[in-house]
Write a protein that holds these residues in place. Structure first.
Motif, short mmCIF file in Angstrom:
data_model
loop_
_atom_site.label_atom_id
_atom_site.label_comp_id
_atom_site.label_asym_id
_atom_site.label_seq_id
_atom_site.Cartn_x
_atom_site.Cartn_y
_atom_site.Cartn_z
N ALA A 53 -31.16 13.00 -9.77
CA ALA A 53 -30.35 13.79 -10.70
C ALA A 53 -31.10 13.88 -12.03
O ALA A 53 -31.82 12.96 -12.41
CB ALA A 53 -29.00 13.13 -10.91
N THR B 5 -32.09 21.61 -15.25
CA THR B 5 -31.81 21.63 -13.82
C THR B 5 -33.05 21.13 -13.08
O THR B 5 -34.17 21.30 -13.55
CB THR B 5 -31.46 23.05 -13.33
OG1 THR B 5 -32.56 23.90 -13.56
CG2 THR B 5 -30.22 23.59 -14.03
N GLN C 70 -36.96 17.67 -4.10
CA GLN C 70 -36.26 18.72 -4.86
C GLN C 70 -36.44 20.08 -4.19
O GLN C 70 -35.51 20.88 -4.10
CB GLN C 70 -36.75 18.78 -6.31
CG GLN C 70 -36.43 17.55 -7.13
CD GLN C 70 -34.95 17.37 -7.44
OE1 GLN C 70 -34.10 18.19 -7.09
NE2 GLN C 70 -34.64 16.27 -8.09
#
Length: 158
Positions: free
Chosen positions: A22, A28, A82
């Motif tokens: 995270a 982002t 990711q």
């Protein structure tokens, strides 16, 4: 469910992609624009989501070049985690276009390219020729969480 070719390569390397980390600030983890995916800088978090003691600090001042290269490899693993979160199947990856490496280095440490090879070599191992990329490697005074390396990436995907 059949494992993707990239996931099969990773398994042969003994690599299991972790859950994507995270963000630790206001950004982002990735952005997709058409066929491009840009992955925010990833730290050298291990499978348990923590930075190992040998990956904290500065290369050339307490962290060895070999440990820093190992940290760069972990960063690249986290970049792929990711990417998978963004596109689902890593076989949809057409090419790794670019990696950017930030190395927390002592002022007189100039062997940055060898450290970043930890990430670059892994990307080629994972993606084959599609993992060959352009790159920048920069020595910096500090990184988040005192990590020795951070790596960002840009990919072309289907």
């Amino acid at each position: 469910m059949t494992m993707s070719k990239v996931e099969q390569r990773l398994a042969a390397l003994g690599v299991t992609l972790p859950a994507p980390a995270a963000p630790i600030a206001n950004y982002t983890p990735f952005v997709r624009a058409g066929s491009l995916v840009i992955i925010s800088g990833q730290l050298c978090l291990g499978p348990e989501g923590k930075i190992a003691p040998q990956h904290v600090g500065r290369v050339g001042a307490g962290v060895s070049a070999a440990d820093a290269a190992s940290a760069a490899r972990l960063c690249a693993i986290n970049v792929l985690a990711q990417l998978r979160a963004c596109i689902g199947d890593l076989d949809r990856t057409l090419r790794c276009l670019r990696l950017g490496g930030f190395i927390n280095a002592a002022p007189d440490f100039d062997a940055l390219a060898g450290v970043m090879n930890g990430a670059s070599d892994f990307m080629v191992e994972a993606l084959g020729d599609a993992g060959r990329h352009a790159r920048s490697t920069v020595g910096v005074a500090s990184l988040p969480l005192s990590a020795v390396v951070e790596v960002e990436g840009m990919f072309e995907v289907r």
